[in-house]
Structures are given as C-alpha cells and as structure tokens.
Enzyme design. Sequence first.
Site, mmCIF file in Angstrom:
data_model
loop_
_atom_site.group_PDB
_atom_site.id
_atom_site.type_symbol
_atom_site.label_atom_id
_atom_site.label_comp_id
_atom_site.label_asym_id
_atom_site.label_seq_id
_atom_site.Cartn_x
_atom_site.Cartn_y
_atom_site.Cartn_z
ATOM 1 N N GLY A 154 -10.825 3.526 18.222
ATOM 2 C CA GLY A 154 -11.554 3.012 18.692
ATOM 3 C C GLY A 154 -11.092 1.807 19.811
ATOM 4 O O GLY A 154 -9.811 1.431 19.820
ATOM 5 N N MET A 189 -8.101 -4.198 16.276
ATOM 6 C CA MET A 189 -7.682 -3.469 15.118
ATOM 7 C C MET A 189 -7.244 -2.062 15.114
ATOM 8 O O MET A 189 -6.289 -1.684 14.694
ATOM 9 C CB MET A 189 -8.745 -3.561 14.036
ATOM 10 N N GLY A 207 -19.363 4.585 21.370
ATOM 11 C CA GLY A 207 -19.197 5.884 20.645
ATOM 12 C C GLY A 207 -19.232 5.971 19.138
ATOM 13 O O GLY A 207 -18.764 6.923 18.350
ATOM 14 N N GLU A 227 -12.667 8.895 22.485
ATOM 15 C CA GLU A 227 -13.704 8.578 23.831
ATOM 16 C C GLU A 227 -12.380 7.590 24.612
ATOM 17 O O GLU A 227 -12.515 7.965 25.781
ATOM 18 C CB GLU A 227 -14.743 8.025 23.129
#
Length: 445
Positions: free
Chosen positions: A218, A222, A341, A243
Amino acid sequence: MDFLNEYRKKLITAEEAAKIVKSGDWIDYSQCCSFPTDLDKALAARKDELTDVKVRNAISALPIAVVEEDPDQTAFTYNLWHCSGLDRTYLDKGMAYHEPMLFRHCGSYYEQGIAPVDVAMLTVSPMDRHGNFSFGLTNCCQQEMLDAARKIIVIPNKHMPVISGLANDHIHVSDVDYIVESDTPLPTMPNRNPGDIDIKIAEHIFPYLRDGMTLQLGIGGMPNALGSLIAQSDLKDLGMHTELMSDGYLELYKAGKITNKKKTLHRGKGVFSICMGSEELYDFLHQNESILSAPMSYVNNPTVMAELDNFISINSCISMDLYGQICSESSGTRQISGTGGQLDFVTGAYSAAHGKAFLAMPSMYVEKKGIRHSNIFPHFTRGDIITTPRTQAPYMVTEYGIARLVGLPTWERAEKIIGLAHPDFREELIQAAEKQQIWRKSNKR
Ligand SMILES: CC(=O)SCCNC(=O)CCNC(=O)[C@H](O)C(C)(C)COP(=O)(O)OP(=O)(O)OC[C@H]1O[C@@H](n2cnc3c(N)ncnc32)[C@H](O)[C@@H]1OP(=O)(O)O
Ligand SMILES: CCCC(=O)O
C-alpha cells in the site's frame, strides 16, 4: 483516416482551454500523475472572473495553483478523493476538503451521477499513429470519469509512459474535445528508506510470506520500506496485483523477485491501477509488456483477489482501539490520508486461498512537541475515522509483535492488542480494558 488533422483542429492553448470553464462547474483533474499542471495554472489565472468552481483531484504532489492563488476560496473549492502530505497542509489550513470514498466504488460515483464532471482535464501520453492517447500511469477510474464528463481536454505529454491495460487504458482523438500540449515533468513521490521500526515490523511479517505469493503493497513509507526488505530476502517468484505501483515494486523487479510466474490470474503479468513514484519507475513502465494497468473497479474487487492464491496484502494504519477498530486516515478530526483501497484489500485477501492481510503501524507516536502517545487507544472518541471495522481486523503488526484478530471475543482481542502496545502504555490499557469490561481476570498482564 487523418488523425493528425483531427489532432491539429482540436489543438488549443492552455489559456483558451481554461476559458471553457464556467462559474458553478465541477472540474476533474483525474488523479495522481494525470494532474493537468499547465491547465491548473491557466485556470487559477481566471480567479477574478469565476465563482463557485469545484475542482476534484487526489494525492497532489505539485503545488495546486487554484488553491495557492485563491487562498480565500473566492473562485475555487478544492476537493480530494485521497490526500498526500501536500494536501494535508491545505486541509490543515481549511483550503481543501476531503471527499471520502472506497476505491473499488469510486468509478461508480461517476457512473451514478454522484460525482458530476463538467470539464475533465488530464495528462495522457502523446498520440500514437492510430489516434490513441494512453492513460499511462493512471488507469484508476479514468474511463468512468471521462464517460461522465461534458467536455474532455487531454494534455499529451512526452513524459507520460505508454502502458497497456486490461481495459480502459486509452482515449481516442475522436472522443476528445480539445488538446493542449505540454512537456512539464510529471509529479513524483519520493520513497523513504526502511527505519528500525520498519525492520522489526518486517521481521514479524516475514514468517508468513512464501515463494510464489502475489503481493499488494500500500501507500506510505512502511509498505515501500518492506518492498526493499523483501527485495533483499531469499523469497522468489513473486507476483504483483496492486492498486498502487510504487518504487517498492521497482526494487522488487530490479532484484528479480517478481516474475508473476506463479500467479493464478494474469500469469506472467504484474497488474496495477495507479502509479506514483520516481522518474525511473515511470521509464520502467513505458511499453513494458510484462505489466498491465487495470481499472480500480477490477483491481480492487475482492472477488478478483479471491482468484489469486497466496494473495498477501500489506498496508499501514495510524491507530487502533482495544476493540480492534482501525483508523488509517485521520488523527482525531485531522484528515491525514484516505480510505483508498485498504478495506478492499483487507476484504479480498481474506477471501483468497491462503490469502492474508497485514496492517502495520508503530506502537507509539511522538508529537512535534515531543509528547509521546500510544497508537493503541482504549476506545475511539476523538473523531478518528474507522477505515477497517473490527469485524474485519486482519493481522495487526507493530514493532512488538503480530496478532490475528478477526473472529476473536473482546477479552481475547484486548489481550492480544495490548501485547502489541509499547510497554510504557500497557498497564494503563489493561486498566481501561477492565473498566470497559473486556478484560478477563485470567488474561496475561
Ligand atoms: C495499493 C494500495 O495502496 S491499497 C491500500 C492502501 N491505502 C491505505 O492503506 C490507506 C490508508 N493508509 C495510508 O494512507 C498510509 O499508509 C498512512 C497515512 C497510514 C501512513 O502513510 P505514511 O506516508 O507512511 O505516513 P507518515 O508516517 O509519513 O505520516 C503521515 C502524517 O500523519 C501523521 N501521523 C502519523 N501517525 C500519526 C499518529 N499516530 N498520530 C498523529 N499523527 C500521525 C504524521 O505526522 C504525518 O503528518 P505530517 O505530514 O503533517 O507530518
Ligand atoms: C494511492 C493509494 C491510495 C490508497 O490508499 O489506496
């Protein structure tokens, strides 16, 4: 067919294009790297002639002229599907507004008329000999947004890579109203190197990772840092279904970790929906046959993810409470990011055979004044937005450990969650859990 002739007929200047906008209009800047830099400036220059113009964008990486030139919002209101660090500075000053959304549904907001578009302005790649402009780095909800638009202005730019998509990856010259050429460099998003906490978090997640897994990383420091750590590991034959395509993936590709050979859907192809990162990443994607862009309604669809065996989703969050509710987008009422997302991927990874979702955060936050607070709260009361509900709380990770929460009773959740907290805050969390009657007498202290 003479596409070049049609192109020339539609070619106008940025100033002429900005004149198409009327007071009261909704203007869509698409999202991320499709940002129409020159048109934004030309539109801002009309601030004394316009009122009540609503502009929509997501994840601004370059200063936004309609915000900066009109700080009192006399002409323009800036709306954001999702927020970057720059957007936070606008939101903090009341110069922008967040538009909450779930990414897999974002296209449907356009289709259902909930998100109106009077004028769409977007950067695309230069026209090919067949009259097509590739959407390049932003597949996202581009098609739904364009289908909703009354007028379409494309900005062909040599910096926008040409990327093949599963669907909705280009627009034809016959479907555009106006063309404004530009060679302004595209927005970039810097990556950060892994820190000590990232390394500890990675150590907790690594035992769950397998050769051949398909990986979603994502947004945020991190997940990208984890990408670097996976690139240095022995893991092999990974797949990409994400995504957001970011520099974390570029490192994985460069290290030969991603082959997409073991994917049970789109074998041999890495799949993404939007890309933000470095110029090197954008070059890597240009005409890269091993990578596909796809609409957000597809990439973020949990039933699609369910077809990917060993699907692993790794995202970050900001805070959680003892019930297992997860906030990933605000600190109290301060909007930091967006749902994006996250919930889509938590839902999808749960459905995939051997799928797993991880949400990671540092156990504690140090405010600018040096005050420390736990990122684990007894309960949410300060206006924090719940991004992932407790009923779907997946594997939660801090530098102190990892815990799977879904399906557990409140006393067991509280015990596991307190185990993830910084030791300095554990006793007060236990006392809170006792007061909230979610602490069993035999729980581990
Ligand atoms: C493929 C996909 O992308 S799908 C799903 C991915 N999407 C999501 O998970 C959406 C929600 N998650 C996110 O947006 C991000 O992962 C975040 C916001 C949780 C973390 O992103 P990062 O860029 O690493 O955050 P970072 O640590 O830089 O902090 C961002 C801001 O929040 C503030 N912040 C972070 N943690 C806290 C906290 N616990 N309390 C208060 N403020 C905090 C930081 O100070 C910073 O603010 P600033 O820019 O004014 O200094
Ligand atoms: C660009 C990443 C958006 C998200 O948070 O899903």
